[in-house]
Every structure is written in structure tokens, then in C-alpha cells.
Design a protein around this motif. Structure first.
Motif, mmCIF file in Angstrom:
data_model
loop_
_atom_site.group_PDB
_atom_site.id
_atom_site.type_symbol
_atom_site.label_atom_id
_atom_site.label_comp_id
_atom_site.label_asym_id
_atom_site.label_seq_id
_atom_site.Cartn_x
_atom_site.Cartn_y
_atom_site.Cartn_z
ATOM 1 N N LEU A 127 0.831 -1.211 0.000
ATOM 2 C CA LEU A 127 0.000 0.000 0.000
ATOM 3 C C LEU A 127 0.864 1.259 0.000
ATOM 4 O O LEU A 127 0.419 2.332 -0.410
ATOM 5 N N ALA A 128 2.101 1.120 0.465
ATOM 6 C CA ALA A 128 3.025 2.260 0.435
ATOM 7 C C ALA A 128 3.188 2.766 -0.996
ATOM 8 O O ALA A 128 3.374 3.971 -1.218
ATOM 9 N N GLY A 129 3.097 1.859 -1.951
ATOM 10 C CA GLY A 129 3.216 2.247 -3.359
ATOM 11 C C GLY A 129 2.095 3.157 -3.826
ATOM 12 O O GLY A 129 2.223 3.846 -4.844
ATOM 13 N N GLY A 137 1.010 5.502 -1.846
ATOM 14 C CA GLY A 137 1.195 6.734 -1.077
ATOM 15 C C GLY A 137 0.659 6.646 0.338
ATOM 16 O O GLY A 137 0.508 7.673 1.014
ATOM 17 N N ILE A 138 0.394 5.431 0.805
ATOM 18 C CA ILE A 138 -0.100 5.252 2.175
ATOM 19 C C ILE A 138 1.083 5.063 3.116
ATOM 20 O O ILE A 138 2.013 4.322 2.812
ATOM 21 N N GLU A 139 1.022 5.784 4.240
ATOM 22 C CA GLU A 139 2.053 5.631 5.272
ATOM 23 C C GLU A 139 1.633 4.502 6.205
ATOM 24 O O GLU A 139 0.489 4.452 6.657
ATOM 25 N N LEU A 140 2.558 3.587 6.483
ATOM 26 C CA LEU A 140 2.229 2.423 7.305
ATOM 27 C C LEU A 140 2.957 2.498 8.644
ATOM 28 O O LEU A 140 4.138 2.838 8.706
ATOM 29 N N ILE A 141 2.221 2.195 9.696
ATOM 30 C CA ILE A 141 2.815 2.124 11.034
ATOM 31 C C ILE A 141 2.461 0.750 11.589
ATOM 32 O O ILE A 141 1.295 0.349 11.572
ATOM 33 N N VAL A 142 3.461 0.020 12.054
ATOM 34 C CA VAL A 142 3.230 -1.330 12.577
ATOM 35 C C VAL A 142 3.718 -1.404 14.019
ATOM 36 O O VAL A 142 4.826 -0.968 14.322
ATOM 37 N N MET A 188 -2.739 2.564 8.732
ATOM 38 C CA MET A 188 -2.536 2.971 7.338
ATOM 39 C C MET A 188 -3.056 4.395 7.191
ATOM 40 O O MET A 188 -4.235 4.641 7.414
ATOM 41 N N ARG A 189 -2.162 5.306 6.838
ATOM 42 C CA ARG A 189 -2.571 6.705 6.805
ATOM 43 C C ARG A 189 -2.556 7.233 5.381
ATOM 44 O O ARG A 189 -1.559 7.114 4.667
ATOM 45 N N TRP A 190 -3.678 7.819 4.975
ATOM 46 C CA TRP A 190 -3.755 8.487 3.677
ATOM 47 C C TRP A 190 -4.149 9.940 3.920
ATOM 48 O O TRP A 190 -5.231 10.211 4.451
ATOM 49 N N ASN A 191 -3.269 10.841 3.568
ATOM 50 C CA ASN A 191 -3.625 12.253 3.666
ATOM 51 C C ASN A 191 -3.549 12.862 2.269
ATOM 52 O O ASN A 191 -2.479 13.198 1.779
ATOM 53 N N GLY A 192 -4.706 12.985 1.643
ATOM 54 C CA GLY A 192 -4.750 13.515 0.279
ATOM 55 C C GLY A 192 -5.132 14.982 0.245
ATOM 56 O O GLY A 192 -5.457 15.510 -0.814
ATOM 57 N N ALA A 201 -5.886 4.961 -4.077
ATOM 58 C CA ALA A 201 -5.797 4.702 -5.524
ATOM 59 C C ALA A 201 -6.542 5.771 -6.317
ATOM 60 O O ALA A 201 -6.147 6.093 -7.440
ATOM 61 N N ARG A 202 -7.608 6.325 -5.738
ATOM 62 C CA ARG A 202 -8.314 7.393 -6.459
ATOM 63 C C ARG A 202 -7.919 8.780 -5.937
ATOM 64 O O ARG A 202 -8.541 9.774 -6.275
ATOM 65 N N LYS A 203 -6.885 8.809 -5.104
ATOM 66 C CA LYS A 203 -6.326 10.055 -4.589
ATOM 67 C C LYS A 203 -7.394 10.939 -3.937
ATOM 68 O O LYS A 203 -7.558 12.123 -4.251
#
Ligand code: BES
Ligand code: MN
Ligand code: ZN
Length: 492
Positions: free
Chosen positions: A200-202, A204-209, A239-243, A296-298
Motif C-alpha cells: 500500500l506504500a506504493g 502513497g499510504i504511510e504504514l505504522i506497525v 494505514m494513513r492516507w492524507n490527500g 488509488a483514487r487520490k
């Protein structure tokens, strides 16, 4: 899944050709043209089949004289006033279902003059969603059983390409969820769930584990109590998405129950049907797929998905009925039944999410109770919510995409049912109203002012029979709902 393209005119090819018609006696547009080319065979076939134009009904002529196509399909659209996005998706799904294992590889759907771009895009979306199957472990499938259909061309609606691109991103998220939900539990467990999310990083999602040591440090005694009976260590994944392009926008947080297998623990479940408990991570799967779709759809929104991942097993180190565990926010829980594990996972995941990300809104998805299936069957997921506005936003989003929600009650009288004589609360109430007391448990882990909805998706993430836009098995429920909820309320 099907590859979709858009063509200005029908290509002369030996592939199936689909034309559309609603209720009424005369064919129009591409259907009339096909009828003329076949010397009226389509009209005669429709009459012989008692075709009335109902949405998704199909009349099929093999090798029609006068046309190059291998099959001519007349597909019903239903009444024009009922032909909305969902109906178009059902029509697309019906076309796929008919042709998926037919041996055909390509299909052209001539919508010229019948469907505009938006509806044509939804037809293609339904076709694509319905084409997903999970066959990696079926090594002996006969050729006749294998999906053959690979490509669908929409003809006569080139303005469908733009709306379709967005829907294809969402379908990608749905496919991700379905794969996660379908994988067997020896393949999908907390660590491998995380591994499968790393790509998912691909997008543009930032991942924290968080690993189990870090969760111990944070005091997540409830989640870790569930995990301690398994040799598979627990994980927390954010999973963080900041668009939005801004860092001052408070996020919407989605939290998912990710029990990769639920034996019940020491309160062991009966053997019959226990294999279904591989999909007890359906909430986590939906949250992960929704994050995929949004990125994926930004999407122009700030959204964080948090999934608590554990396996609930009954080994010598497993927690016992009667154990008291301390949650991350310091509240204590008497574990009456180790099979009521989802709430123990979610309470720590929800608290950590609120501490870490400071959201205004938390929506959790969980295959939390068998009781919600008794209440609502498989048509609606149960919604429990502390804010009428949020409840309406979610209900409307679900209705728009065909992932329906039905609101259930919460309140003080139900809350009392989980008071304990030994600890701050117990993890089960009485059998009656079991889905509600489960929701009340979660509600005890909200920070003041946080708007919250809990979606009990136990009846909707898996289906024993095919539906309009899914085969039997994993439905992907929740992805389109969450995507639409974000689109309609947070993307201004
Ligand atoms: N994962 C189950 C709920 C479930 C049951 C989901 C059937 C899908 C299909 C959950 O962890 C569970 O076991 N809940 C118990 C709660 C009870 C012990 C209070 C249940 O529903 O029986
Ligand atoms: Mn359980
Ligand atoms: Zn469970």
C-alpha cells in the motif's frame, strides 16, 4: 478482474455482443439495429423467452445469422426511472455472471443512446466486481470451470472512461479485501496480514506497525490477552492516507477487527462451521481495502485505517474465563467468555487510534456477534452510533452503494448489562441483545466528544450464495461504503 475499455463503435469480431432494452414491445437503438441485422430474430427470441426487460434478465442467441458475433445477448435494463447506478451495476454483474466461464474471452456491450457515461461506467464497474474469483488453491479446475472472460468493451459511451477510472480504483480495494478475507488462516495471520499490506506504500499510504513488545509497552492488555493463546504474535497496523495536502486536517479513523482465526479460545466454538472463522478479520479486511480505494483514487481527505490483528487460539498459555485484563486506558475487564474476543481487540485498537491520531470521528467495522445475523440476516449490517448526523451519513453512503446499514439502539440501560462484580466491566452481557451489549462495551472506550459508529458486519462479509456483484464467498462488504462515506462528507 475484467479489463475494461471504451470503444466508439462495435468492432466486427466473433465475440459476444450485448444490447440493452427496457420494458415495452419495441426494441430501440443498438438492440433495434441487431434485430434488423438478424432479420428480426432478436424480437422473436425475446418473445419466445418471455423477455420483459426486467433489469439483468438475459436472452441469448448463439451464432446469430447476419452478425459476426458468437452470441447476441439482449439484456434488460428495467424501467428507465429505476435505472440508477446500482441498477446499472446489477446489469453489468448479470452480463459477467452469464459469460464468466462460457469460454468467451471478450465481450462488447453496445450502450449507445441507451446509457449515458455515468451509468455505462457503473455497468462496467458491476461487471468488473462480479468477475473476481479466488482460485489460487484449486489446482485441478477443469478448463470449463475456469473463468475465461478477460475483457469487456463499452461501446458508444466514451465519456464513461473518466467516471470508470475512479470506480476501477474502488474495485481494486474491493478485490484486496476479498483476497484477504478468502485466504486460509494458515496463510493469513497477523504477521502475514501486515506483510500483504506493505505494498500500500506504493499508493502513497504511510504504514505504522506495532509488534507485540510495543503493544505490551503501551499497556494493551485486552488485545494481548486474546493473542496469548496463539503461537502467532499479534500486530497493530495503521494505514494513513492524507490527500488534502495539509497537515492541520483532523483525520477520520476507521478501525477494523482483525481476528485472523477465531476458535473461541478456551470457550471453544463447536467444530461445525468453525472454518468460517477465517473471515473473522472481515472488518480489518474492509478497512484495508477502503484505504487502498481512497489512495488509488487520490481522495482529497485525511483518513487513517487501524487494524488490530490477533489469532484466538486455546493453547496452554491461553487466557481463561475469569481472567481480569487491563486495557490500554486503564479500565479492567473480567473475561467471562474468551469467545467474545473481538471487543477485547477493538477496545485497545480504538483507544490507541484516538490517542495517536486525535480523530473527530471513529468508525469501527467488526464481525463482532452472531446475534447480529439473528437480528438482520445477511441484508443489512448493524449500525450502532452515538451521533444522529453520523448515522445518517453512513446510512446514506451504504444505501448509495448497495451495502446497507440498519441502525440499532444503544443506551444506559444496555450499558449496565456489562457491569462486573469483579472488574470495571465484563466482556459479555446476557444472550438477549448480544449485539447491543457488545457495542456498549466498545462505547466505554471513546474519548469525550468523539463521534463514533460501530458496524457489526458479521452477516455481510461472507456469502454462501452469489449476489449481483459478487460470487459466493467474500463480498468485500464495507469498502464501497467507507469510500462513499468519505467522498460524500469529507472531500468538500
Ligand atoms: N467472531 C464471532 C462472531 C461471529 C459469529 C461472526 C458468527 C460471524 C459469524 C465473535 O468473536 C463471537 O464469537 N461472538 C460471540 C459472542 C458471545 C460469546 C457473547 C457470539 O456471537 O456467539
Ligand atoms: Mn469469538
Ligand atoms: Zn470473533
Amino acid at each position: 478482474m475484467l479489463a475494461v475499455s471504451f470503444l466508439p463503435a462495435v468492432a466486427d469480431a466473433a465475440h459476444p455482443l450485448v444490447v440493452l432494452a427496457g420494458p415495452g414491445d419495441t426494441l430501440a437503438g443498438p438492440a433495434a439495429a441487431a434485430d434488423a441485422a438478424t432479420g428480426g430474430a432478436l424480437t422473436r427470441a425475446a418473445k419466445a423467452a418471455r423477455f420483459e426487460g426486467d433489469a439483468g434478465t438475459i436472452v441469448e442467441i448463439l451464432a446469430p445469422a447476419g452478425l459476426a458475433c458468437s452470441r447476441l445477448l439482449l439484456v434488460g435494463t428495467g424501467k428507465p426511472e429505476k435505472l440508477d447506478a446500482l441498477a446499472a451495476e446489477r446489469i453489468g454483474g448479470a452480463i459477467t455472471a452469464r459469460l464468466l466461464t462460457s469460454g468467451e474471452t471478450d465481450v462488447q456491450v453496445d450502450v449507445g443512446g441507451v446509457l449515458g457515461g455515468e451509468l455505462a461506467a457503473h455497468l462496467a464497474h458491476g461487471a468488473q466486481l462480479r468477475s473476481w474469483q479466488f482460485n489460487p488453491y484449486r489446482t485441478r479446475l477443469k478448463d470449463k470451470q475456469k473463468p475465461s472472460l478477460a475483457r469487456l468493451a463499452i461501446v458508444g459511451a466514451e465519456d464513461a472512461a473518466a467516471p470508470f477510472a475512479r470506480l476501477a480504483a474502488i474495485a481494486g480495494g474491493v478485490a484486496r479485501t476479498r483476497t484477504l478475507v478468502s485466504e486460509p488462516p494458515n496463510i493469513l495471520y497477523p504477521e502475514s496480514f501486515v506483510a500483504k499490506a506493505l505494498d500500500l506504500a506504493g499508493l502513497g499510504i504511510e504504514l505504522i506497525v506495532l509488534d507485540d513488545a510495543e503493544m505490551k509497552q503501551l499497556g494493551m492488555g485486552a488485545l494481548l490477552g486474546v493473542a496469548q493463546g496463539s503461537v502467532r504474535p499479534a500486530r497493530m497496523l495503521a494505514m494513513r492516507w492524507n490527500g488534502t495536502g495539509r497537515d492541520d486536517v483532523k483525520p477520520v479513523v476507521f478501525v477494523g477487527k482483525g481476528v485472523t482465526f477465531d476458535t473461541g479460545g478456551i470457550s471453544l466454538k463447536p467444530a461445525a462451521g468453525m472454518e468460517d472463522m477465517k473471515w473473522d478479520m472481515g472488518g480489518a479486511g474492509a478497512v484495508t481495502g477502503a484505504m487502498h480505494a481512497l489512495a488509488a483514487r487520490k481522495a482529497n481527505a485525511h483518513v487513517i485505517g487501524v487494524v488490530g490483528l490477533v489469532e484466538n487460539m486455546p493453547d496452554g498459555n491461553a487466557q481463561r474465563p475469569g481472567d481480569v485484563v487491563t486495557t490500554m486506558n486503564g479500565q479492567t475487564v473480567e473475561v467471562i467468555n474468551t469467545d467474545a474476543e473481538g471487543r477485547l481487540v477493538l477496545c485497545d485498537a480504538m483507544w490507541w487510534a484516538q490517542e495517536t491520531f486525535d480523530p473527530e470521528i471513529v468508525v469501527d467495522l467488526a464481525t463482532l456477534t452472531g446475534a447480529i445475523i439473528i437480528s438482520l440476516g445477511h441484508e443489512h449490517a448493524g449500525m450502532f452510533c452515538n451521533d444522529d448526523g453520523l448515522a445518517e451519513q453512513l446510512r446514506a453512503a451504504g444505501a448509495a452503494v448497495g451495502e446497507k446499514l440498519w441502525r440499532m439502539p444503544i443506551g444506559d440501560a444496555y450499558d449496565k448489562l456489562i457491569d462486573s462484580d469483579v472488574a470495571d466491566m465484563k466482556n459479555v452481557g446476557p444472550r438477549e441483545g448480544g449485539s447491543i451489549s457488545a457495542a456498549q462495551f466498545l462505547a466505554r472506550f471513546l474519548k469525550p466528544g468523539v463521534k463514533w459508529a460501530h458496524l457489526d458486519v458479521a452477516g455481510t462479509v461472507w456469502s454462501n450464495k452469489p449476489g449481483a456483484v459478487h460470487d459466493k464467498g467474500a463480498t468485500g462488504y464495507g469498502v464501497r461504503l467507507l469510500d462513499r462515506f468519505v467522498a460524500d462528507n469529507f472531500e468538500g
